[in-house]
Design an enzyme around this catalytic site. Structure first.
Site, mmCIF file in Angstrom:
data_model
loop_
_atom_site.group_PDB
_atom_site.id
_atom_site.type_symbol
_atom_site.label_atom_id
_atom_site.label_comp_id
_atom_site.label_asym_id
_atom_site.label_seq_id
_atom_site.Cartn_x
_atom_site.Cartn_y
_atom_site.Cartn_z
ATOM 1 N N LYS A 112 65.792 -3.211 -43.436
ATOM 2 C CA LYS A 112 65.732 -2.339 -42.257
ATOM 3 C C LYS A 112 64.991 -3.006 -41.093
ATOM 4 C CE LYS A 112 67.195 1.510 -44.505
ATOM 5 N NZ LYS A 112 67.416 1.119 -45.894
HETATM 6 C C1 LIG Z 1 68.352 1.461 -46.829
HETATM 7 C C2 LIG Z 1 68.482 0.611 -48.004
HETATM 8 C C3 LIG Z 1 69.715 0.449 -48.653
HETATM 9 C C4 LIG Z 1 70.950 1.199 -48.244
HETATM 10 O O1 LIG Z 1 71.415 0.810 -46.971
HETATM 11 P P1 LIG Z 1 72.475 1.701 -46.179
HETATM 12 O O2 LIG Z 1 72.604 1.071 -44.850
HETATM 13 O O3 LIG Z 1 71.878 3.078 -46.127
HETATM 14 O O4 LIG Z 1 73.713 1.689 -46.988
HETATM 15 C C5 LIG Z 1 69.779 -0.436 -49.707
HETATM 16 N N1 LIG Z 1 68.685 -1.101 -50.139
HETATM 17 C C6 LIG Z 1 67.484 -0.961 -49.545
HETATM 18 C C7 LIG Z 1 66.311 -1.707 -50.082
HETATM 19 C C8 LIG Z 1 67.348 -0.118 -48.453
HETATM 20 O O5 LIG Z 1 66.146 0.021 -47.865
#
Ligand SMILES: *Cc1c(COP(=O)(O)O)cnc(C)c1O
Length: 483
Positions: A112
């Site tokens: 993120k």
């Molecule tokens: C947010 C997240 C996901 C999922 O990502 P999306 O964009 O919601 O599909 C997968 N792994 C981790 C570690 C995340 O923080």
């Protein structure tokens, strides 16, 4: 380039407006009117470009109302000295066919960061461009990782406030500690008695609550979103698909992506449509496998138990960004999207028309992994390659093994193993279930010889600054009070 709402609101907006607003007034998601394509010349240049240069190339095609200088300022502010690797998203070669795209070298150790380090700069630039005079309050619903990454990105950013809501018992201890110890003058963190879907629904309702928004406006505050419903969140994620696929240069590369809200994998779809050499996009789910079923059958059915798994950031039953994909593959048929989303709201499920289902299946493949399979994958990958996976990336690893794929494939790695030490450690070694998670960090480090990332070291000694706990029904009132 203009942006339209997936639900057919006729007002086209500019990129800056789409980023400031977050969600369209009709609850739809802003989506580019058309997908820009990389020219042959641009494509052949990419392997010689840095991550930041590729970012500029991609952003300038979508943010046509930003100047090149504004775009470069955003990129430099976001990626200079914030990641522990200059490449932002380095590849690690696991074997001849498989590479791991490591997206967790940022300040909060999850993917993120790639988007949330730059979103605040996109937003403040967009505020200038649109001549917005009000303060912006960012409302975030988090399944764990977005919250911390958004707090880090927005803390002390002038003209903004941020409120993060997380499910009180739905995040890992490390994730929770990262959020409740967050410093900054403009940050608020609330624990919700409910799950992620409750938090996300509450956030969406706040955006469309006219009375609340009017009250806030009297206080010179407008709402926006840092969730992947905001185009400014999705756009930065396109960059690492474009860059890695051209860098590998082995024909069309498949990507297996651990998926929850369908944001990350959707960015891969946009990269493919821009002309990046991408083959299949493989959607990997945990036991909350609503997306696996959907891609296999064309029926989206959220009427099932919400399970807490070892990969909490993927514990999601309502995948927001799917709406953008359906809008794209239906040729921007907002009437259809409206009726599907209404069906989902009222009946809890919908079925895609057959032609759309086929289109989707040409692009996407899906499989899922249970917690036991996830832990098997962690052990197998560590024993075979001496490479430590987190519980989310392990879902993708398992799915790739299960599909027996013989194409060059990238496993998209979304978090450091140290964010989820219990699930990772117990995959490698038995331990007493009551062992303290901070102790496990150290145990995991001595077991694997992989260093604990800096942002997680000494986390337990940080002072707790946020203790608000709130019922689902009190969310609106609590947020009004805070901002
Ligand atoms: C947010 C997240 C996901 C999922 O990502 P999306 O964009 O919601 O599909 C997968 N792994 C981790 C570690 C995340 O923080």
């Amino acid at each position: 380039m203009f942006y339209t709402s997936t639900r057919g609101d006729n007002n086209k907006v500019t990129a800056a407006q789409a980023i400031v607003k977050g969600l369209a007034p009709d609850k739809g998601l802003y989506t580019p009117e058309s997908i820009p394509v990389l020219s042959q010349q641009e494509q052949s240049n990419i392997p010689n470009m840095s991550y930041k240069q590729v970012a500029n190339l991609v952003f300038s095609k979508f943010l046509t109302d930003f100047t090149n200088e504004q775009i470069d300022n955003c990129i430099n502010n976001a990626y200079d000295n914030t990641f522990d690797n200059d490449e932002v998203a380095p590849l690690y070669k696991l074997n001849e066919l498989t590479q791991i795209l490591e997206l967790w070298h940022g300040p909060t150790c999850a993917f993120k960061d790639v988007a949330l380090q730059i979103l605040p700069h996109f937003l403040t630039t967009a505020i200038d461009i649109t001549n917005e005079k009000n303060d912006i309050a960012i409302i975030v619903a988090t399944s764990g990782d977005t919250g911390k990454a958004a707090l880090e990105g927005f803390k002390d950013v002038k003209g903004t406030k941020i409120v993060v809501m997380y499910p009180n018992t739905g995040v890992s201890l490390i994730q929770k500690q990262q959020m409740i110890t967050q410093d900054g003058e403009n940050v608020h963190v609330i624990a919700i008695k409910g799950n992620f879907d409750d938090a996300q629904t509450a956030a969406k309702n706040i955006f469309t609550n006219t009375e609340l928004n009017e009250k806030l406006l009297q206080n010179h505050t407008k709402l926006s979103s840092a969730n992947s419903i905001n185009w400014g969140r999705l756009l930065p994620q396109i960059v690492y698909y474009v860059k890695s696929s051209f860098d590998i240069a082995q024909g069309d590369i498949d990507y297996v992506v651990p998926t929850g809200n369908f944001g990350n994998i959707l960015a891969g779809y946009y990269a493919k449509m821009m002309g990046a050499p991408i083959g299949k996009l493989i959607c990997a789910s945990n036991s909350n496998n609503v997306l696996t079923d959907f891609i296999k059958t064309g029926v989206y059915d959220k009427r099932r138990e919400f399970l807490k798994t070892l990969s909490p950031s993927m514990d999601i039953l309502i995948s927001s960004n799917l709406e953008r994909l359906l809008y794209e593959i239906s040729g921007h048929d907002s009437t259809l999207i409206n009726s599907l989303m209404t069906e989902l709201d009222t009946n809890g499920y919908y079925e895609l028309p057959a032609t759309l289902k086929e289109k989707m299946q040409q692009l996407f493949v899906a499989e899922c992994a249970s917690d036991i399979e996830t832990q098997q994958a962690i052990a197998q990958c560590f024993n075979k390659y001496n490479y430590l996976l987190d519980t989310h990336t392990a879902v993708a690893y398992y799915v790739l093994e299960k599909l027996n794929n013989n194409n060059p494939t990238v496993i998209v790695s979304t978090a450091s193993a140290y964010k989820f030490p219990t699930g990772v450690y117990t995959a490698l070694k038995d331990c007493h279930p009551t062992v303290d998670e901070y102790q496990l960090l150290k145990d995991l480090e001595s077991l694997t010889n992989c260093e604990i990332p800096k942002p997680i070291q000494n986390l337990e000694q940080k002072a707790v600054l946020h203790t608000l706990l709130c019922d689902k029904t009190d969310i609106d009132a609590t947020i009004t009070k805070l901002i």
